[in-house]
Design an enzyme around this catalytic site. Structure first.
Site, PDB file in Angstrom:
ATOM      1  N   PRO A 105       0.829  -1.179   0.000  1.00 15.45           N
ATOM      2  CA  PRO A 105       0.000   0.000   0.000  1.00 15.45           C
ATOM      3  C   PRO A 105       0.879   1.250   0.000  1.00 15.45           C
ATOM      4  CG  PRO A 105      -0.540  -1.488   1.820  1.00 15.45           C
ATOM      5  CD  PRO A 105       0.539  -2.119   1.042  1.00 15.45           C
ATOM      6  N   GLU A 106       0.545   2.210  -0.810  1.00 10.94           N
ATOM      7  CA  GLU A 106       1.209   3.507  -0.777  1.00 10.94           C
ATOM      8  C   GLU A 106       0.375   4.447   0.095  1.00 10.94           C
ATOM      9  OE1 GLU A 106       2.529   4.839  -4.681  1.00 10.94           O
ATOM     10  OE2 GLU A 106       2.303   2.825  -5.469  1.00 10.94           O
ATOM     11  N   HIS A 120      -2.258 -16.574   7.406  1.00 13.42           N
ATOM     12  CA  HIS A 120      -1.367 -15.412   7.494  1.00 13.42           C
ATOM     13  C   HIS A 120      -1.892 -14.347   8.456  1.00 13.42           C
ATOM     14  CE1 HIS A 120       1.051 -17.138   4.386  1.00 13.42           C
ATOM     15  NE2 HIS A 120       0.076 -17.094   3.498  1.00 13.42           N
ATOM     16  N   ARG A 172       3.363 -11.899   2.876  1.00 14.03           N
ATOM     17  CA  ARG A 172       4.803 -11.777   2.616  1.00 14.03           C
ATOM     18  C   ARG A 172       5.600 -11.340   3.835  1.00 14.03           C
ATOM     19  NH1 ARG A 172       5.678  -8.626  -2.959  1.00 14.03           N
ATOM     20  NH2 ARG A 172       7.859  -9.065  -2.594  1.00 14.03           N
TER      21      ARG A 172
END
Length: 299
Positions: A2-3, A110, A129
DNA sequence: ACTGGATCCTGCCTGC
DNA sequence: TGCAGGCAGGATCCAG
């Protein structure tokens, strides 16, 4: 990851659930993410009340009653989901788990951190990740902390001006793409929004950053043009709830919509959308990252 | 002083 | 259908 717009969307989603809430129990399902969790992490959070939720660059800052700040970075694939007590007793449909509505849609293997609140709501952090991280820092130490010390200006603040951009770009040999991705100059832009902003400003990502500065490092037409389009791209993306490519989801598990408004990102081989331009969008690689741009109208 | 590249990790997509 | 390889929104560290 996410930016900035995606992080801001997450912050706005969490704010009403978290503000004034107390952590009753904190569940850690592994020893860490990108970094090990802080020592006694769960115990240090439990019993504390959230007194503020802010964003700096791509970091979420949760101010706690005990004087510490929980700093969260979502990495590339971090997401939060909120489970609320379902007072209507509605337990139908695939989005329910027990008597809680569960909205993330993420693979629970996750789910690394679960924050159980006194309101009976719980907040789950999921990150396949594990490039994300969480830290606890004293609230007086934020500004001097290594993560924040060198950060440049917030692009949506007044501090981002053509004069500022020009002063940072003056005599800089890096290309424009790398310059804008560098968090020491402008904090919060990433690959997507840099591509989109450069397209809107008619600037080639391959051009030297020094072209943003005139003589003596003063603002010029290019830096004057660039600043408002950076703001516009980010504001529009926040309004749209961010962009969703593969992994990003808002706290309801929903997609952002801004990817529908991309003008160059991901459009390699397609005709340039600019009115009157008959160029074709190209993909090239800069600093190991994909750049999308129209060679015809971005100079 | 600056720069590009490698690196952490998993999942998904493409092409053979 | 299966599998290998490439690619992904980030940020830091390191060598040149």
């Amino acid at each position: 990851m996410p930016e900035l717009p995606e992080v801001e969307t997450v912050r706005r989603g969490l704010a009403p659930v978290l503000h004034g809430a107390r952590f009753e129990r904190v569940e850690l399902r592994r020893a860490g993410l990108r970094f090990p969790f802080p020592e006694h992490f769960a115990q240090r959070l439990e019993g504390q009340t959230v007194i503020g939720l802010e964003r700096r660059s791509k970091y979420i800052l949760m101010r706690l009653s005990g004087g510490e700040v929980l700093v969260i970075h979502l990495g590339m694939t971090g997401r939060f989901s909120v489970a609320m007590p379902n007072r209507l007793g509605n337990t139908t449909g695939p989005s329910t788990l027990g008597d809680y509505v569960y909205g993330s849609g993420a693979d629970p293997k996750h789910d690394h951190v679960v924050l159980h609140l006194d309101s009976r709501a719980s907040i789950t952090y999921n990150d396949p990740r594990r490039f994300g991280f969480m830290l606890l820092i004293g609230d007086g130490e934020i500004a001097s902390h290594a993560l924040f010390k060198h950060l440049g200006v917030e692009p949506l603040s007044e501090a981002l001006s053509a004069a500022y951009v020009a002063s940072r770009a003056y005599r800089r040999k890096a290309d424009l793409k790398a310059f804008l991705m560098d968090q020491r100059h402008v904090a919060g832009l990433g690959n997507i929004y840099v591509c989109e902003a450069l397209f809107r400003a008619h600037l080639s990502p391959l051009a030297a950053a020094s072209r943003l500065a005139g003589r003596n490092g003063a603002a010029n037409a290019r830096s004057e043009a660039l600043v408002p389009v950076i703001r516009a791209v980010l504001s529009e993306a926040i309004t749209a709830g961010g962009s969703t490519l593969r992994d990003y989801r808002n706290i309801e598990g929903g997609s952002g919509q801004f990817q529908d408004d991309f003008r160059v990102y991901g459009r390699a081989g397609q005709p340039c959308v600019r009115k009157g331009c008959d160029g074709t969008v190209r993909r090239s690689v800069q600093s190991g990252r994909s750049t999308f741009w129209c060679p015809k109208c971005q100079k």
